[in-house]
Write a protein that holds these residues in place. Structure first.
Motif, PDB file in Angstrom:
ATOM      1  N   THR A 134       0.331  -1.146   0.179  1.00  0.00           N
ATOM      2  CA  THR A 134      -0.591   0.000   0.413  1.00  0.00           C
ATOM      3  C   THR A 134       1.091   1.142  -0.504  1.00  0.00           C
ATOM      4  N   GLY A 135       1.548   1.106   0.670  1.00  0.00           N
ATOM      5  CA  GLY A 135       3.314   1.904   0.776  1.00  0.00           C
ATOM      6  C   GLY A 135       3.296   2.376  -0.662  1.00  0.00           C
ATOM      7  N   ILE A 136       4.136   1.683  -1.151  1.00  0.00           N
ATOM      8  CA  ILE A 136       4.484   1.697  -3.059  1.00  0.00           C
ATOM      9  C   ILE A 136       3.454   2.151  -3.597  1.00  0.00           C
ATOM     10  N   MET A 137       1.834   1.706  -3.598  1.00  0.00           N
ATOM     11  CA  MET A 137       1.214   2.639  -4.376  1.00  0.00           C
ATOM     12  C   MET A 137       0.382   3.915  -3.852  1.00  0.00           C
ATOM     13  N   VAL A 138       1.093   4.334  -2.638  1.00  0.00           N
ATOM     14  CA  VAL A 138       0.481   5.232  -2.025  1.00  0.00           C
ATOM     15  C   VAL A 138       1.732   6.413  -2.929  1.00  0.00           C
ATOM     16  N   GLY A 139       3.247   5.400  -3.009  1.00  0.00           N
ATOM     17  CA  GLY A 139       4.153   6.441  -3.370  1.00  0.00           C
ATOM     18  C   GLY A 139       3.651   6.671  -5.138  1.00  0.00           C
TER      19      GLY A 139
END
Length: 379
Positions: free
Chosen positions: A362-367
């Protein structure tokens, strides 16, 4: 090249603030929710699980920061490779996956256990955005525009749905939103939805646990007989979980019992993950629960109306729509399960629930969403 494609600005501060707010709320809620787990598995050492969650949150935020620095158009060049790896892992989990709580969703590498579906959802969003961009000149054609999308989307969602039907359903809705924005014919989307509904019904009929979850939610016996439903679950059944969650909401009232004063954390299965929203509602009441949902609403509005609309190119537009919808849908579905508005799914609330690979991905997606915002039209 257009100025919007060459000028890199600061990532959207509103999205960063919303994520930090969700993460902070999650740390507080998880610290309260893991007390029973700590008592049974760590001799009451609640801090051990808290530190583990804080580490996961930190890794997720670091991944978000790193992804925000990588040009999303460069990532797009490797979308097919990502998809091949993701599909390979989804096949591998069917062969060598670890079964937990009746579901074979995890791969154990010894030093880490992860869900391939978490990687697959990032890969399929990225590759779908790439294909939508490439196929725009003939996107309304079934053979030249829509079929190449189904070639990747179909097998991926089928492999995910075999063990995680709820994730497959959320991804299908998210991908449908991306394709609708990408001018795919509504008739094609409706046809796919009909096929998906038939397949989902078949998956439910073939799996007693899934069937019992839906029947318990609907209070019917569509997919299972009453005897089968009773044989499938003990008193930890989906009906039990839903009742305990409703009790948590009732005990919370308007303003809540107060931080750390949850009682239902000792009765709810996985209160730190699947039912984290119920713990928030019990300790902070209707005010706290609605405030948490409003953060997701704000992310939805900011992601669609600011970042997606101002995206520098179609690829950024499609990606922003997909990432925003996926993150917000996960949050809404987790809350809906806790409220009894959806059958028990086992889906985490982004940045709030206890988790490892889900927080990282999820962190990668928001990044990636933040990187799109760096190239967005400042107007």
């Amino acid at each position: 090249m257009p100025k919007a494609l060459t000028v890199s600005r600061r990532p959207d501060p509103a999205i960063i603030g919303a994520v930090l707010l969700l993460a902070a709320a999650g740390v507080v809620a998880v610290y309260s929710a893991v007390s029973f787990l700590a008592e049974t598995k760590a001799g009451g050492d609640t801090e051990r699980f808290l530190l583990k969650h804080v580490l996961h949150v930190g890794l997720g935020l670091l991944a978000m920061g790193a992804a925000s620095l990588v040009d999303y158009r460069k990532l797009a060049r490797f979308s097919k490779a990502f998809m091949i790896v993701a599909i390979g892992l989804l096949v591998a989990v069917q062969v060598m996956g670890v079964v937990t709580n009746g579901a074979q969703r995890w791969i154990d590498l010894g030093f880490v256990t992860f869900q391939p579906s978490d990687l697959a959802k990032v890969a399929i969003l990225l590759h779908t955005a790439v294909l939508l961009t490439k196929k725009q000149p003939y996107i309304e054609s079934f053979a030249r525009g829509y079929l190449p999308l189904l070639f990747w989307i179909g097998p991926t969602l089928l492999l995910i749905g075999m063990e995680d039907l709820s994730t497959a359903a959320i991804l299908l809705i998210t991908l449908a939103a991306m394709m609708f924005v990408g001018r795919v014919r509504v008739g094609h989307l409706l046809g796919t939805a009909l096929v998906a509904l038939v397949l989902a019904s078949a998956f439910l009929a073939a799996n007693p646990q899934r069937a019992a979850r839906v029947d318990a939610w609907l209070n019917t016996s569509i997919f299972t007989s009453e005897a089968e439903a009773e044989a499938t679950f003990s008193d930890q059944a989906e009906g039990y979980q839903a009742r305990q969650a409703r009790i948590a909401f009732a005990m919370g009232g308007v303003t809540g019992r107060g931080p750390g004063k949850s009682v239902q954390r000792d009765f709810l299965p996985a209160p730190y993950n699947d039912f984290i929203f119920a713990i928030v509602a019990e300790e902070y009441g209707l005010v706290g629960a609605l405030s948490l949902l409003l953060v997701f609403v704000y992310v939805l509005a900011r992601g669609l109306l600011r970042i997606a609309r101002g995206a520098a190119d179609p690829l950024g537009l499609f990606l922003a729509v997909g990432i925003t919808c996926a993150v917000v849908l996960y949050g809404f579905v987790n809350a809906a399960v806790a409220c009894g508005l959806a059958p028990v799914t086992g889906l985490a609330m982004p940045f709030v629930s206890f988790g490892g690979t889900s927080l990282l991905m999820t962190g990668i997606m928001v990044g990636i969403l933040l990187n799109i915002s760096r190239h967005a039209d400042p107007a």
